[in-house]
Design a protein around this motif. Structure first.
Motif, mmCIF file in Angstrom:
data_model
loop_
_atom_site.group_PDB
_atom_site.id
_atom_site.type_symbol
_atom_site.label_atom_id
_atom_site.label_comp_id
_atom_site.label_asym_id
_atom_site.label_seq_id
_atom_site.Cartn_x
_atom_site.Cartn_y
_atom_site.Cartn_z
ATOM 1 N N VAL A 36 8.562 2.365 -0.558
ATOM 2 C CA VAL A 36 9.711 3.194 -0.907
ATOM 3 C C VAL A 36 9.688 3.677 -2.359
ATOM 4 N N TYR A 37 9.080 2.928 -3.258
ATOM 5 C CA TYR A 37 9.043 3.301 -4.673
ATOM 6 C C TYR A 37 7.627 3.222 -5.217
ATOM 7 N N THR A 38 7.317 4.090 -6.184
ATOM 8 C CA THR A 38 6.064 4.066 -6.931
ATOM 9 C C THR A 38 6.403 3.707 -8.377
ATOM 10 N N ILE A 39 5.608 2.834 -8.971
ATOM 11 C CA ILE A 39 5.830 2.453 -10.368
ATOM 12 C C ILE A 39 5.279 3.559 -11.269
ATOM 13 N N VAL A 40 6.160 4.128 -12.123
ATOM 14 C CA VAL A 40 5.731 5.179 -13.047
ATOM 15 C C VAL A 40 5.560 4.666 -14.471
ATOM 16 N N ASP A 96 0.849 -1.188 0.000
ATOM 17 C CA ASP A 96 0.000 0.000 0.000
ATOM 18 C C ASP A 96 0.889 1.244 0.000
ATOM 19 N N CYS A 97 0.604 2.184 -0.886
ATOM 20 C CA CYS A 97 1.448 3.381 -1.029
ATOM 21 C C CYS A 97 1.487 4.255 0.218
ATOM 22 N N ALA A 98 0.530 4.131 1.111
ATOM 23 C CA ALA A 98 0.527 4.914 2.348
ATOM 24 C C ALA A 98 1.459 4.328 3.406
ATOM 25 N N ALA A 99 1.881 3.095 3.234
ATOM 26 C CA ALA A 99 2.745 2.432 4.218
ATOM 27 C C ALA A 99 4.138 3.067 4.238
ATOM 28 N N ASP A 100 4.735 3.123 5.423
ATOM 29 C CA ASP A 100 6.089 3.665 5.551
ATOM 30 C C ASP A 100 7.083 2.926 4.659
ATOM 31 N N GLU A 115 5.911 15.639 -10.349
ATOM 32 C CA GLU A 115 6.755 16.683 -9.760
ATOM 33 C C GLU A 115 6.763 16.547 -8.244
ATOM 34 N N THR A 116 7.961 16.356 -7.697
ATOM 35 C CA THR A 116 8.122 16.179 -6.255
ATOM 36 C C THR A 116 9.493 16.687 -5.852
ATOM 37 N N THR A 117 9.555 17.356 -4.716
ATOM 38 C CA THR A 117 10.816 17.793 -4.126
ATOM 39 C C THR A 117 10.958 17.100 -2.779
ATOM 40 N N PHE A 118 12.094 16.445 -2.576
ATOM 41 C CA PHE A 118 12.427 15.840 -1.291
ATOM 42 C C PHE A 118 13.619 16.611 -0.731
ATOM 43 N N CYS A 119 13.480 17.166 0.474
ATOM 44 C CA CYS A 119 14.590 17.802 1.178
ATOM 45 C C CYS A 119 15.099 16.784 2.183
ATOM 46 N N LEU A 120 16.415 16.511 2.138
ATOM 47 C CA LEU A 120 16.985 15.417 2.909
ATOM 48 C C LEU A 120 18.054 15.900 3.874
ATOM 49 N N ALA A 121 18.253 15.131 4.937
ATOM 50 C CA ALA A 121 19.282 15.427 5.932
ATOM 51 C C ALA A 121 19.832 14.122 6.491
ATOM 52 N N ASN A 122 20.979 14.227 7.115
ATOM 53 C CA ASN A 122 21.573 13.100 7.819
ATOM 54 C C ASN A 122 20.822 12.931 9.133
ATOM 55 N N PRO A 123 20.297 11.735 9.427
ATOM 56 C CA PRO A 123 19.524 11.541 10.666
ATOM 57 C C PRO A 123 20.324 11.876 11.927
ATOM 58 N N GLU A 124 21.615 11.648 11.916
ATOM 59 C CA GLU A 124 22.441 11.923 13.100
ATOM 60 C C GLU A 124 22.527 13.398 13.405
ATOM 61 N N LEU A 144 10.797 3.191 -11.633
ATOM 62 C CA LEU A 144 10.375 3.461 -10.262
ATOM 63 C C LEU A 144 10.779 4.855 -9.815
ATOM 64 N N ALA A 145 9.855 5.563 -9.197
ATOM 65 C CA ALA A 145 10.130 6.867 -8.603
ATOM 66 C C ALA A 145 10.165 6.706 -7.088
ATOM 67 N N PRO A 146 11.093 7.378 -6.405
ATOM 68 C CA PRO A 146 11.093 7.315 -4.941
ATOM 69 C C PRO A 146 9.754 7.806 -4.375
ATOM 70 N N ASN A 147 9.281 7.130 -3.335
ATOM 71 C CA ASN A 147 8.037 7.472 -2.647
ATOM 72 C C ASN A 147 8.368 7.650 -1.162
ATOM 73 N N LEU A 148 9.278 8.564 -0.886
ATOM 74 C CA LEU A 148 9.777 8.767 0.477
ATOM 75 C C LEU A 148 8.812 9.638 1.261
ATOM 76 N N LYS A 149 8.647 9.321 2.538
ATOM 77 C CA LYS A 149 7.686 10.024 3.389
ATOM 78 C C LYS A 149 8.390 11.036 4.290
#
Length: 171
Positions: free
Chosen positions: A66-70, A59-63, A158-167, A100-105
């Motif tokens: 990770v990927y959506t089929i485009v 399910d795409c809502a699940a954590d 169109e999607t923008t993901f802003c990322l950081a190091n968890p530490e 596959l496109a990233p589907n990061l939450k």
């Protein structure tokens, strides 16, 4: 029946190299569940490997989605630099090819590397290498992220993901 093989085709995304692959016994009726998934479905990468990843539709809502089929087809093609690919082969011929496109939450963490792409990871785990600090759907614009920050941009959808190091984020 022979063994199916999977081949990894990495994609360049900003400073990241996500990819996914799979392996199963295939024939027309016995393709893996991942290979039978449709455009818009999501994929969990339970275990990453260049030749024998364990993936499944989810399910795409699940954590763990990770990927959506485009796009999906039975022939290999170029997905473009923004996307990863999943390919199942049998006796040297492609039986399933997914872009596959990233589907990061937003707020979630992921394990990411050059060979296996993204996989969900608990933010407190030492496996977590990236945390999504913002996900902006409908826009692909690095200026929406912190200056000098890490980002991932998709043009479709169109999607923008802003990322950081968890530490460094206190998680």
């Amino acid at each position: 029946m022979g063994r199916a093989r999977a081949r990894l085709v990495p994609a360049l995304l900003a400073v990241l190299l996500p990819a996914a692959a799979g392996c199963s016994m295939v024939g027309d009726a016995s393709r893996s569940d991942t290979a039978r998934a449709q455009v818009g479905d999501c994929i969990d990468v339970a275990e990453g490997s260049i030749t024998a990843s364990k993936t499944e539709p989810i399910d795409c809502a699940a954590d763990r989605a990770v990927y959506t089929i485009v796009s999906a087809s039975d022939t290999a093609r170029n997905c473009g630099p923004e996307y990863s690919s999943y390919e199942e082969t049998f006796r040297g011929g492609t039986t399933a090819f997914l872009c596959l496109a990233p589907n990061l939450k937003q707020g979630n963490c992921y394990r990411q590397d050059r060979q296996t792409g993204f996989a969900y990871a608990d933010c407190t785990s030492p496996e977590a290498t990236v945390r999504v600090v913002a996900r902006i759907d409908g826009r692909s614009d690095q200026s929406l992220c912190a200056p000098n920050g890490t980002f991932l941009l998709l043009s479709r959808p169109e999607t923008t993901f802003c990322l950081a190091n968890p530490e460094t984020e206190g998680h």
